[in-house]
Scaffold this motif. Structure first.
Motif, PDB file in Angstrom:
ATOM      1  N   PHE A  90      -5.368 -10.977   0.016  1.00  0.00           N
ATOM      2  CA  PHE A  90      -5.663 -11.988  -0.995  1.00  0.00           C
ATOM      3  C   PHE A  90      -4.539 -13.020  -1.099  1.00  0.00           C
ATOM      4  N   ASP A 132      -6.294  -0.604  -6.147  1.00  0.00           N
ATOM      5  CA  ASP A 132      -7.654  -1.028  -6.512  1.00  0.00           C
ATOM      6  C   ASP A 132      -8.132  -2.273  -5.780  1.00  0.00           C
ATOM      7  N   PHE A 133      -7.213  -3.014  -5.167  1.00  0.00           N
ATOM      8  CA  PHE A 133      -7.577  -4.320  -4.611  1.00  0.00           C
ATOM      9  C   PHE A 133      -6.658  -4.644  -3.431  1.00  0.00           C
ATOM     10  N   PRO A 134      -7.175  -5.244  -2.359  1.00  0.00           N
ATOM     11  CA  PRO A 134      -6.336  -5.602  -1.198  1.00  0.00           C
ATOM     12  C   PRO A 134      -5.493  -6.854  -1.474  1.00  0.00           C
ATOM     13  N   PHE A 135      -4.416  -6.665  -2.223  1.00  0.00           N
ATOM     14  CA  PHE A 135      -3.588  -7.800  -2.636  1.00  0.00           C
ATOM     15  C   PHE A 135      -2.960  -8.531  -1.454  1.00  0.00           C
ATOM     16  N   THR A 136      -2.625  -7.816  -0.391  1.00  0.00           N
ATOM     17  CA  THR A 136      -1.958  -8.452   0.756  1.00  0.00           C
ATOM     18  C   THR A 136      -2.829  -9.545   1.361  1.00  0.00           C
ATOM     19  N   CYS A 192      -4.747 -16.981  -0.117  1.00  0.00           N
ATOM     20  CA  CYS A 192      -4.441 -18.020  -1.116  1.00  0.00           C
ATOM     21  C   CYS A 192      -3.365 -18.970  -0.627  1.00  0.00           C
ATOM     22  N   THR A 218       0.834  -1.209   0.000  1.00  0.00           N
ATOM     23  CA  THR A 218       0.000   0.000   0.000  1.00  0.00           C
ATOM     24  C   THR A 218       0.865   1.255   0.000  1.00  0.00           C
ATOM     25  N   HIS A 257      -2.931   2.116  -9.804  1.00  0.00           N
ATOM     26  CA  HIS A 257      -3.537   0.998 -10.523  1.00  0.00           C
ATOM     27  C   HIS A 257      -2.430  -0.001 -10.884  1.00  0.00           C
ATOM     28  N   PRO A 258      -2.496  -1.256 -10.467  1.00  0.00           N
ATOM     29  CA  PRO A 258      -3.653  -1.887  -9.797  1.00  0.00           C
ATOM     30  C   PRO A 258      -3.542  -1.936  -8.278  1.00  0.00           C
ATOM     31  N   TRP A 259      -2.412  -1.483  -7.705  1.00  0.00           N
ATOM     32  CA  TRP A 259      -2.131  -1.751  -6.293  1.00  0.00           C
ATOM     33  C   TRP A 259      -3.092  -1.052  -5.344  1.00  0.00           C
TER      34      TRP A 259
END
Length: 353
Positions: A126, A120-124, A130, A109, A116-118
């Motif tokens: 996610f 736009d979505f909570p990648f951490t 996974c 963050t 974009h894209p960092w």
């Protein structure tokens, strides 16, 4: 009167924009490395001290649970082993939640990354989710595969006595077959449990190693003695406690001596090797660069997912639901206190590292 009021409001709003906007810009533009109190010579001395102390602490930590054969009180059959393992599980759980996951959020963050894209979505979260699910699937498929293979071997072994004793009478054959069947089931259960412990220890080591390398590189690449000094003691305790957790799992996995030695050395050397790599790339490594932030963030998130899953499911749930602990109030109390102590000590270290 109304017009004057609007003009005053517009003036105040404009003044606030002029005062606040530069502050926001300064707050966001944090990608350039700050001019810290850099002292390469002094920093190198701290790095070498960190390398040596972390190496010894990691080695001692991972060896303590492995001394069960020499010190009977530390063997997995004793109650004290459950208490030590609960402490270690608390350390690993705290490492995932308090140390690794927040770092991953901070990396992914960062204002240095593109919106974009960092943004736009909570990648951490996610990536952590996974890897936790991936760890579960890995354990499930590995255990199921081994059970099938071992069950087939057990069936072959159980039918052999029947063929050999075919002319000796029906009763004799039936007795052997029954015993062979029972023995086969016991052997399958024991082997499945052993495989589970082996998968746990290997996956846990993978999760620990990933973030240990990142920690080592970050420390080794820093040139600020003020930054490195508190990290030396904090990371020494950090690796010592994590080593205890990993050593507990390796002990229950009952690996051969060579495998135990390799796994122990691999853990003990990971952070020092990371520090060595960091020292070597000091002049070219930029921890604020987008590439470094993305790589560190993704690996930290993956490591956090593995550590949190392993601590909760494989270490704590398995032991705390164990009939032996359920039937002993003293062992339950000791393990719960040990768990809280381990998580508390590791959480406290977050103040410095």
């Amino acid at each position: 009167m109304e017009g004057i009021k609007r003009k005053n409001q517009l003036f105040i709003f404009s003044l606030l924009v002029l005062l606040v906007l530069p502050t926001l810009i300064v707050a966001e533009c944090t990608c350039d490395q700050e001019d810290e109190d850099r002292d390469k010579t002094k920093a190198l001395r701290y790095k070498i001290a960190a390398l040596v102390s972390i190496l010894f602490a990691s080695a001692i930590g991972v060896c303590i649970p492995l001394l069960g054969k020499i010190i009977p009180a530390l063997s997995p059959e004793k109650d004290i082993f459950f208490i030590i393992k609960a402490f270690a599980a608390g350390v690993i759980l705290s490492t995932g939640f308090i140390h690794v996951l927040p770092d991953a959020f901070e990396n992914l963050t960062s204002p240095c990354l593109n919106e974009h894209p960092w943004g736009d979505f909570p990648f951490t979260g996610f990536v952590a989710m996974c890897t936790a699910m991936g760890t579960l699937m890995l354990e499930t498929y590995a255990t199921a595969y081994f059970q099938k293979q071992h069950f087939k071997r057990g069936q072959v072994e159980a039918t052999d006595p029947e063929k050999e004793a075919g002319h000796e009478g029906h009763v004799h054959v039936h007795t052997h077959a029954t015993h062979g069947h029972a023995h086969g089931h016991a052997s399958i259960d024991d082997s499945s449990e052993l495989l589970r412990h082996r998968v746990i220890s290997q996956v846990l080591e993978l999760g620990i190693v990933v973030h240990s390398v990142i920690i080592g590189i970050s420390l080794g690449a820093s040139e600020s003695p003020k930054t490195i000094r508190p990290l030396v003691a904090a990371l020494t305790f950090h690796q010592f406690f994590e080593g205890m957790g990993l050593g507990s799992c390796i002990t229950q996995a009952k690996f051969k001596r060579l495998s135990v030695t390799i796994m122990g050395l691999f853990f003990a050397l990971t952070t020092p090797v990371g520090i060595g790599i960091g020292i070597g790339i000091t002049n070219v490594y930029d921890e604020s660069s987008p590439t470094a932030l993305i790589v560190e963030g993704i690996f930290n998130a993956a490591s956090a997912g593995i550590l949190i899953y392993m601590a909760l499911v494989d270490l704590l749930a398995a032991d705390f639901m164990n009939p032996r602990m359920q039937n002993s109030g003293r062992l339950r109390l000791g393990s719960n206190l040990s768990l809280l102590l381990g998580a508390g000590c590791m959480s406290l270290l977050a103040k410095w590292a």
